[in-house]
Structure formats: C-alpha cells, structure tokens
Write a protein that holds these residues in place. Structure first.
Motif, short mmCIF file in Angstrom:
data_model
loop_
_atom_site.label_atom_id
_atom_site.label_comp_id
_atom_site.label_asym_id
_atom_site.label_seq_id
_atom_site.Cartn_x
_atom_site.Cartn_y
_atom_site.Cartn_z
N UNK A 20 0.84 -1.19 0.00
CA UNK A 20 0.00 0.00 0.00
C UNK A 20 0.88 1.24 0.00
N UNK A 21 0.64 2.13 -0.95
CA UNK A 21 1.31 3.43 -0.94
C UNK A 21 0.31 4.45 -0.40
N UNK A 22 0.65 5.05 0.72
CA UNK A 22 -0.18 6.11 1.28
C UNK A 22 0.55 7.42 1.06
N UNK A 55 -5.85 -0.70 -6.29
CA UNK A 55 -7.05 -0.39 -5.52
C UNK A 55 -6.83 0.97 -4.87
N UNK A 56 -7.76 1.90 -5.10
CA UNK A 56 -7.58 3.28 -4.67
C UNK A 56 -8.60 3.64 -3.59
N UNK A 123 -4.73 -1.57 3.94
CA UNK A 123 -3.60 -2.44 3.58
C UNK A 123 -3.94 -3.89 3.80
N UNK A 124 -4.66 -4.20 4.87
CA UNK A 124 -4.99 -5.58 5.18
C UNK A 124 -6.04 -6.18 4.27
N UNK A 134 -2.14 -1.10 -3.54
CA UNK A 134 -3.15 -0.15 -3.12
C UNK A 134 -2.58 1.25 -3.04
N UNK A 135 -3.42 2.23 -3.25
CA UNK A 135 -3.05 3.64 -3.09
C UNK A 135 -4.07 4.29 -2.16
#
Length: 814
Positions: A20-22, A55-56, A123-124, A134-135
């Motif tokens: 996941x990129x936050x 997935x955003x 993220x999970x 994911x973003x």
C-alpha cells in the motif's frame, strides 16, 4: 470545547506498507486545488491495470462545511474511488473554529489513531496476488500549518505517521512565496516531499515555471498540471457542468502530467522500501557500534533500523520473524530516552525551528575571544536557575565527558595551586564513589575505579579513591536504606522508611555521625598514613547512571561533601592561596557535581544536587540541556576556581577548547529547551504525576536550590502503585523511581553487575508484539538492571499503557 483525551492505543506505526502506498496531499494554501489533484490522482490509478492493478481509496481526516459541498463526495463522483471522512464539522471555517460547537472533538492522538486504523484496514484488505497494490490518498484541510480540530497545526498532528507528501503549490499571485514556505515547513518537520505539483492556466504569473526550477535544484520533482476548464456560464451542479468536469478528469488523468507524478510516487516508495530492507546488512559492513561486542552480532536482524522518530516513539523496521501485518514499520517506545538525552520528544518543532533559526543566523562562529547572543543568554540562564551562589562562570564544551574532564582540570589546578603541589610530577588523585562513571574520554575515565568500561583501555590509570556507600531502594513494597554487604559496622544496619520523602528529609536524619566517622577514618588512612594527595571530590548526585542505576543514600553524599570541605588535606602555602577573602571560596578540596545524566529535571528538579542541600564548586551539565537534539555541554565554576587560572602567562590559562565550542545552533536550542522545561513545571501532566506520589502526611524536604523549606514531596512519572507492584515480583530484587527514571534490579543467582544476563529476556520480550492492545518498548539494560526513562513531555495516559505492558511482560517472562 471538550477534547477527547483517553485512548487505549497511544502510538501509531509509520505510514509505510509493502503493498500500500499512502500519500498525504498538502496545500500551500487553501483553494489551491488539493481536491482537484486528489481526484486526478485517484482517477489515474483507478484506470491503471497493467502490469499492476491498483485499488484506490481517498481519505479526508477532517472536513468542514455543509455535506453537499464535501470533498469526499466530489472525489467519489469524478474518480470513482471509495472515500472516507473521519471527522466532519458543519461550519465552512478552519477546523479549530468549526470544532468549537461540537460536543466531541478528537485529540491529536485520536485523530492519528483513526487515520492509522483506516490505512491499516486498507492495507490488510488488499488481495494477496503479487501484482496488486493499493493507493491511499490522504487529503489535509487548508494549508500545511492550518490548525486541526485541537488547534495543533496539521503538519504536527500527522507527523507521527510521516506519510510521504505531495505539495500542491499555489498558482495565484503571491503563490511562489507561499509554496516555498509550505515546503520548508514540511522539511523542517522531517517530511519527505515526493513531488510538488502546481496548476497552471497560462496566466501571466508563471508560478509553475519558477517553482519547477527552484525545487528541482533541491532534488524535489516538480510538475505542472493544466487547471480545470473555464466554467463561466455553467451553473454549478448541473449536468452540463458535470459533463465538462468528467471530460476534464477523464482526459487529464491519462495525460503525461499526472502519469509522471504517479510514476514519481511509485518510484519513491520503491526506493524507500529498498533502502529500508538493505540498511541492516549494509550496517554490518560500514558501522562500528558503541558498547557492542561485534563478535556476538551474527544476525542482520539484530540491528534495529529506525526509519524516523517522533514524540516518545521510534518507527522501527519490521523483521521477517516479527511481522504481524503488511506494515513495514512498528512504533516502539524510546525507553532509554535515546540514551538519556531525550527531553521534549523526537521531532519537536520548537527545537527544530530554534536550530534552523540559529543555523540561518550564524551557522557556526568561532568562540575564542568572542560572544554571540545564544551563548550569553544560555550562560546567564543556567547560572540564575541553578541558584548556586558559588557559581558565576560558564565554560562550554561538546558533551558530558569532555565537560566533566574540564571540571576535573579546573579542580585539580585549583587544589594544586592552593597546596603548592606539582601535579605533573607527583600523583594527585580524586575522591569519588564506587561504580561511578564520568565519561569515555581518557581523563574522565581516570576519575573512576576500574570497571568493564575502562579496564581494557591501555592508558587508563584510575587515579583516586572511591568510597563504598549505603544505597536506597524499594524492596517488596518498602523503602529501605542498606549498607554494602559486610559494612554494617561502619555504615549502620538496614533502615526502613515509610516513604522516599523520609529518606530525603536530611535535616531529620542528620548529622550522621556514623557516616562522617567512617569517612574521616578512611581519609586519615589515605592522607595522613599513606601521604596520598587528592585534588577534587567528584560525584553524580543521587543516581550513578552507567554504574547500574544505583541510588545512593543522599545523607551519605551530603556527609561526604561536608567532611571533605572541613578536612585538612595539607597546609596551604601562604601567598599561593587564592581562597582568602573570597565569598565563594572552596575549602578542603573543590567539589564537582556531575549532573550530566541526573540534572535538568531528569530526577524531577532542575538541579539534582539540590536534593543534597549543599552547593558544589563546579557542576557539569549536558544531555537534557538541548532536549536531546544536539550535543552541547557546560561546566560551571566559582570565581575562586576561575582565579586559579589567572596569571601573567598564557600557559597559566585554561587551554582547553573544541572547534564547535558554544556553537550557536546548540545554544539556541538549549535556550528554547529550558523555556519548555520551565512551562512543564506548571503543566497539567506534571501535576498529575506529582499527585500519584502525594503522601497522607507530608514531609518537609529541604530544597537546596532556594535555600528554604517547602512542603515538597519527591515524585516520579512512574506511578507509585506500579512501582510497588513491580517491587513485589518474585524475581525483582528492588526498584527505584524518581523523576523520569525507573530502574528495576532483577535477581541473578550467578551474581549482579554489568556482565549479568538476567534482564536480557525481559528486554527482548518488551520489544515483541503479543497483543494488539499493548505497545512495544525499546529498552536498554545494565547487567541485571533494566531501566526505563520517560521524556519530560510524556503523558500520564501514555505511561499508564507502558506500565501495563511492562507488568504483563514481567509476569510472562519471569
């Protein structure tokens, strides 16, 4: 306005996940297009499918204004991404104003925890296929320093997560300055800026052109994006307007402007993850760690990798053996207060700004024969607040060890000059306490008895004599003062006390004829029978830190000082004496207090020497002096010590100094640090800590700083109930708690001391996660002693969670 304060979880992990990129969207100002950019970014990633399917999710931590104008609805409509708003307020004003009428206002901790929970859930929930990512787009409100609901600037609220930032520049008149200022505000708080984006509508301002050149010279990627189309003539909310906007987002989100930003975000994430993964193995090749036997470091995972630190917590890289989630980082309490230096939280913005100000104003300027305002102000402040009538000079050095070495130089010169001794040709030693330690420079080492720290140092000589002494502690719920084994006849039997306050009620306990008789008899054997010469008494008031967090009976230390000041160490040489007529004149031999560890509120008072009700001739201060941000130290001295270096020749001066003596950045930070400490004295948190230790029958404790009597009990940041509970554990020998320091001595049948391994298991267990409701604690040990230190700004609710975890691990492991 009621701000919610109590939370079960007190820390959040840094915002870094494998899949996941936050990214946090900050704006240089309000109205610069944060939501427009968030929508473009969401639409772009939502449309990407090869080679990675994304997935955003869009998250708005705080929203103000009517529901029909909410940003989340706008982003969902034009990007198609799921959206979440954590806290909503109806008025279209700044969050701190909008929150005034609310019945419930989230604290900064709560807001961070809710955001972290939202990100962790995202993220999970991601699919486990290798190609899926994911973003999470986290959009702030207003500008970088716009206040959140509590009034704290947003950049400070969200700093614990330290999400990579994308800064949306201001494309309007004056926007260049606003954008650069916003970027600097983020940088000074430790944020990584992945990219700067600026909307450009072909206006005459050309902000994007200038900002692109400015930031790329500073290695920050900058992108210009076409602004939304002219909507003149279109009625907001109509199908016509919506059609135009859909066309804008569909087209622009696929163009290179947004694609390049997306690629930059992905690349920066990959670089950060790769660097984090390789740091431990690279460390084994390049780093020689202090206090480490590298032969025993065989596993790269034994090296803790810190990504950042904020408040009281490290953000530590997860190892493969300890992973409980997709998160690449976990929070760990800085239980050693970063080796005793940390005072006001990692990443403290006040201290960071003070450092930046002094760096910008001075950089570093030489100090010999010169002065600058931060150094002068700090010297005057320290002399005033130490409230020691003997002290009137401040000498600057770099760290505690060198400051102590300077103090030893001062004392020995004064004594040798007074007694007409030649220290270069005859042995002149120091007096001190067994297990004391004053630093790792060779001179400071020589002021300590042989021990594990110095016995293998080839130049070490151990020049002096070190007294044995009674210690105090809590044993099975009771406070006791006990002599060393076999010294009951000299120092008296074990004595029990109802409270720690009673131990420090020195007027009621003194004079201790037994202590003084023992000290005088020992000195007689050394000085009169053997002809030994001593030029200083040096000791750490109350607590011997490196020696094993040993708490000395304060009455013994007071007795030792008083005896030394009246003892005849040798006849003064008439005209050679510089003491006669001086109000601050020392007698016997000069007394040096090493307050490097114990001073500046570490034990709950500005000066730890004040507990003893007596004043030293020289005192040494470091560590908390700058709140843990920078190395800086001072050695304060009396005028009679200063006069020992007065002479016609330069060789008679104190020829000691460092290139960075009294560096302006450190001095400025120290000045701000002392101001923060002054305010903390009256804070709600410290008041709560004190109440935990209030006694039914208050004991008069003499305050050496003011010279008066106050109904002032001793206190600790660690609750009294917790200390009592720990002391009663079957494997705990004793416990001490004073100020921010907690020391737990474990029973070891093989023997105590630095080489004991009794506390290793508990130390390791504290760093492991066994329950989501508990926190992880990074701690240090000294043989069979495990200790924890709180920062000066620690909150009672946070320490309560630490106490619960400590007790739980203690029961599990031992």
């Amino acid at each position: 306005m009621r701000i919610e304060r109590t939370m079960a979880r007190v820390s959040v992990s840094g915002g870094l996940w494998q899949k996941l990129i936050a990214v946090q969207i900050y704006g240089a100002n309000t109205g610069v297009g944060k939501t427009v950019f968030s929508t473009l970014l969401g639409a772009h990633f939502g449309a990407r499918s090869s080679p990675t399917k994304w997935t955003v999710r869009y998250i708005k931590p705080v929203s103000t204004g009517p529901a029909d104008e909410a940003d989340d609805d706008y982003v969902r409509r034009y990007s198609g991404s799921p959206v979440s708003t954590l806290f909503k307020f109806n008025d279209a004003v700044s969050p701190h104003v909008a929150a005034r009428g609310a019945s419930h206002v989230p604290s900064d901790d709560h807001l961070n925890q809710e955001l972290a929970k939202c990100l962790q859930q995202g993220a999970g929930s991601l699919p486990l296929e290798q190609a899926d990512m994911g973003l999470a787009i986290v959009e702030t409100a207003g500008g970088v320093l716009s206040p959140g609901p509590s009034g704290t600037p947003q950049a400070d609220i969200f700093r614990a997560l330290r999400l990579p930032a994308v800064l949306v520049g201001d494309h309007r008149l004056g926007g260049i300055a606003a954008t650069i200022s916003a970027a600097e505000s983020l940088a000074i708080r430790g944020y990584d800026i992945d990219a700067v984006v600026c909307f450009e509508n072909q206006s005459r301002y050309e902000n994007a052109v200038y900002l692109k050149q400015y930031f790329e010279e500073r290695s920050i990627s900058t992108f210009d994006i076409p602004w939304i189309p002219d909507l003149d003539g279109l009625i907001p909310g109509t199908r016509e307007e919506e059609a135009v906007m859909r066309q804008y987002y569909d087209a622009r989100s696929r163009e290179k402007h947004v694609s390049e930003v997306a690629r930059c975000i992905i690349d920066r994430h990959a670089t950060r993850m790769g660097n984090l993964e390789s740091m431990a193995s690279r460390t084994k090749q390049a780093i020689w760690h202090p206090f480490t036997q590298h032969k025993h470091v065989t596993n790269a995972e034994d090296v803790l990798v810190f990504d950042s630190a904020y408040g009281d917590y490290f953000q530590v890289k997860e190892t493969s053996s300890s992973k409980h989630s997709d998160s690449a980082l976990f929070p760990a309490l800085d239980g050693s207060a970063s080796w005793w230096t940390q005072g006001y939280g990692h990443g403290n913005p006040q201290l960071s700004l003070a450092a930046a100000y002094a760096a910008g104003r001075y950089g570093h300027v030489m100090f010999a024969g010169a002065i600058h305002q931060p150094a002068l102000e700090l010297a005057e402040t320290m002399l005033k607040r130490l409230d020691n009538p003997r002290l009137n000079k401040v000498f600057y050095t770099d760290n505690g060890s060198t400051a102590t070495e300077v103090g030893i130089k001062m004392a020995l010169r004064a004594a040798c000059k007074h007694y007409d001794w030649d220290g270069s040709n005859e042995e002149v030693g120091v007096l001190g306490l067994k297990a004391s330690y004053h630093g790792d420079t060779i001179g400071a080492m020589d002021a300590s008895e042989p021990c594990v720290f110095n016995e293998k140092v080839d130049w070490y000589r151990g020049r002096g004599f070190w007294f044995d002494y009674p210690t105090y502690k809590m044993v099975k719920g009771r406070w006791v003062v006990e002599p060393p084994e076999g010294m009951e006849e000299d120092l008296g039997p074990v004595k029990h006390f109802d409270s720690q306050d009673e131990i420090f009620n020195l007027d009621a306990r003194s004079p201790s004829l037994r202590y003084e008789t023992y000290i005088v008899q020992t000195l007689d054997k050394l000085v009169k029978e053997r002809g030994a010469k001593f030029g200083a008494l040096i000791m750490e008031p109350i607590v011997l830190g490196a020696g094993g967090m040993i708490f000395v009976d304060p009455l013994f230390q007071q007795s030792l000082l008083r005896v030394v000041r009246r003892y005849d160490f040798g006849p003064a040489q008439g005209a050679k004496s510089t003491l006669k007529g001086n109000e601050d004149a020392w007698s016997g031999i000069p007394v040096v207090f090493d307050e490097v560890f114990t001073g500046l509120y570490r034990l709950g008072r500005f000066s730890s020497g004040s507990f003893l009700g007596v004043h030293p001739d020289i005192s040494v201060h470091a560590k908390l002096l700058t709140g843990g941000l920078l190395p800086l130290s001072i050695t304060t001295a009396s005028d009679s010590i200063f006069q020992a270096f007065w002479g016609d020749e330069k060789s008679e001066a104190l020829l000691h100094g460092h290139s960075y003596t009294a560096h302006a950045v450190g001095c400025q930070v120290a000045n701000v640090s002392l101001e923060i400490a002054k305010k903390m004295q009256k804070s709600e948190e410290w008041s709560t800590f004190r109440k935990q230790w209030e006694m039914r029958h208050r004991v008069h404790v003499k305050d050496g700083c003011t010279g008066g009597r106050e109904e002032k009990g001793l206190w600790s940041m660690w609750s009294q109930d917790f200390v009592i509970e720990v002391s009663k554990h079957r494997r705990v020998a004793h416990v001490n708690a004073l100020g921010s320091v907690l020391a737990v001595s474990l029973v070891d049948s093989a023997g105590c001391g630095y080489n004991s391994s009794a506390s290793v298991g508990l130390r390791d267990a504290l760093l492991k996660l066994t329950s989501e409701d508990q926190i992880r604690i990074h701690s240090r040990i000294l043989g069979n002693v495990i200790y924890l230190m709180a920062s000066m700004t620690a909150k009672p609710t946070h320490l309560k969670a630490v106490e619960e975890t400590f007790v739980s691990r203690l029961k599990e492991v031992l």
